[in-house]
Design a protein around this motif. Structure first.
Motif, mmCIF file in Angstrom:
data_model
loop_
_atom_site.group_PDB
_atom_site.id
_atom_site.type_symbol
_atom_site.label_atom_id
_atom_site.label_comp_id
_atom_site.label_asym_id
_atom_site.label_seq_id
_atom_site.Cartn_x
_atom_site.Cartn_y
_atom_site.Cartn_z
ATOM 1 N N ARG A 84 0.879 -1.087 -0.151
ATOM 2 C CA ARG A 84 0.028 -0.094 0.234
ATOM 3 C C ARG A 84 0.931 1.225 -0.168
ATOM 4 O O ARG A 84 0.305 2.211 -0.779
ATOM 5 N N GLN A 87 2.223 1.916 -3.539
ATOM 6 C CA GLN A 87 1.027 2.530 -4.322
ATOM 7 C C GLN A 87 0.788 3.898 -3.938
ATOM 8 O O GLN A 87 -0.292 4.371 -4.576
ATOM 9 N N SER A 88 1.160 4.490 -2.901
ATOM 10 C CA SER A 88 0.608 5.731 -2.188
ATOM 11 C C SER A 88 1.223 6.782 -3.062
ATOM 12 O O SER A 88 2.181 6.750 -3.931
#
Length: 456
Positions: A84, A87-88
């Motif tokens: 995550r 992908q931020s």
């Protein structure tokens, strides 16, 4: 200009790290709208754009950061949080060589994190950190972010710390461990925390403990939700509440390194913090507190003098202790904003009258003044208190540890891990006792009455 590396371990460490990198980008962009890579930005970032010194990330974070890379190593044995993070908005800050991950996790077991994963990944961890060190012109410190209650954070986090101490002994090691709440839902957290404490007490130059319970209480008093346990009612999304809690921890790193990144009339170097605040190797715990505390509901700045008082209130501490019960061994006040040196000295003189310092260090204040304030604030203070009252936090941990250890409950899970034995648990318990005894001795210390030599 000096540089620092951030090592993030476990779910908690990487969530705090994610908040830190976003905050650091925004802070540099806010105070340097030219968009050029500077020595200030270089404290935590590398410029990998060989064609131009122009860095769009600084002028418009965090949407365009192709030319910036974070001085960081990210470690987690469950890949969900790291995936995550990549992908931020800040995901492009990190190289694949900086990521060390697995899929199964450490199962809330310090021994699994320290011995099993620590042995399996130690060469990869050291290589990743060494590569980051070699890319620094003047590396001064490494910050380690991890939790104490889980298995990866406590076990692999402290194994990473010991590897850094062994392989990079000349670099200052700043540890920010997040202690679990008293009602933590990880039943083995007293074991994990006690075993981890032995490592950070031995290998950390400065340890700045943070408590989930204190962060949750700060959010509550600012109108946020209490989210340290899923059973609590929340009034805002859980993700936003955790981000706010993590932002307070990120602010500690930003304020400690502000003098290394920006100009000021009384800048404090990283090595000065260790030199002035840690009189003995065992006295390396510094209780952090920040002021003023802001939220959407509380936007008016506090009066300057009140702000100095606030950092000695347990409502502003990230590890809640009653400083009035203990004795100060030393204390730092790191101030940011448009203040005068006379403002700082006046308040230090005022506070000296109501704080108890150990007899051999009555003037144990360390003050710093950086002229650049945090974003959208006039000024702020970070206090780092080396106070013997931290022993009461350790005594509470010892009590929870003994409830399990006296019955040998859950101990077999640890002893089944290769490399782990009962002596390590006993040694960690003894280390905790020694830490408590040391602070108790400092608290009751009295001046030695030495006879004056006769003058003949």
């Amino acid at each position: 200009m000096t540089q620092s590396i951030i090592v993030q371990v476990g779910q908690c460490g990487n969530q705090i790290g994610s908040q830190f990198w976003s905050s650091a980008l925004k802070e540099h962009a806010f105070h340097d709208d030219s968009g050029y890579f500077s020595e200030s930005v270089a404290s935590f970032f590398r410029n990998v754009d060989s064609k131009s010194r122009r860095n769009l990330a600084v002028s418009n974070p965090p949407t365009q950061i192709q030319s910036l890379k974070a001085r960081a190593v990210l470690i987690d044995m469950e890949e969900g949080v790291l995936n995550r993070l990549i992908q931020s908005d800040v995901g492009e800050l990190f190289n694949s060589t900086e990521l060390i991950k697995d899929v199964s996790g450490a199962g809330n077991n310090w021994a699994t994190g320290f011995h099993f994963y620590g042995s399996h990944y130690q060469e990869q961890i050291v290589d990743a950190i060494r590569k980051e060190c070699e890319l620094c012109d003047c590396l001064q410190s490494i910050f380690i972010l991890h939790s104490m209650g889980g298995g990866t954070g406590s076990g692999l986090g402290t194994r990473t710390l010991s590897l850094i101490a062994e392989n990079f002994p000349d670099v200052f090691r700043f540890v920010i461990p997040v202690y679990p709440s008293a009602d933590d839902d990880v039943i083995t957290s007293p074991y994990n925390t006690t075993l981890a404490m032995k490592q950070i007490s031995e290998h950390g130059n400065c340890v700045m403990p943070v408590e989930n319970q204190s962060l949750s209480a700060i959010c509550q008093q600012l109108g946020s939700a209490k989210v340290d346990n899923i059973k609590h009612t929340v009034t805002e999304t859980k993700e936003k509440a955790f981000n706010r809690m993590n932002s307070f921890v990120a602010k500690v790193i930003l304020d400690i390194t502000a003098s290394a990144r920006f100009d000021g009339s009384m800048n404090v170097d990283i090595n000065e913090i260790c030199m002035n605040l840690v009189p003995f190797p065992k006295a390396n715990y510094l209780v952090p507190a920040i002021a003023p505390l802001y939220s959407p509901k509380i936007s008016q700045p506090r009066h300057l003098d009140a702000m100095f008082t606030d950092v000695f209130s347990n409502h502003n501490q990230l590890c809640r202790v009653d400083l009035r019960k203990g004795t100060f061994l030393s204390c730092a006040l790191l101030v940011r904003g448009n203040l005068q040196v006379s403002d700082v000295r006046r308040n230090v003189d005022r506070l000296s009258d109501c704080t108890k310092f150990i007899y051999w260090n009555k003037d144990g204040w360390k003050t710093g003044l950086c002229s650049v304030p945090p974003i959208k604030q006039m000024y702020s203070i970070l206090s780092l208190a080396n106070n013997t009252s931290i022993k009461y936090t350790f005594e509470d941990l010892r009590s929870r540890f003994y409830k399990l250890f006296s019955r040998k409950a859950h101990l077999h899970h640890y002893l089944n891990v290769d490399g782990m034995d009962i002596d390590q648990v006993k040694c960690a318990h003894e280390s905790l006792n020694d830490q408590i005894a040391f602070y108790s001795e400092m608290e009751s210390a009295q001046p030695l009455h030495v006879a004056r030599p006769k003058i003949i």
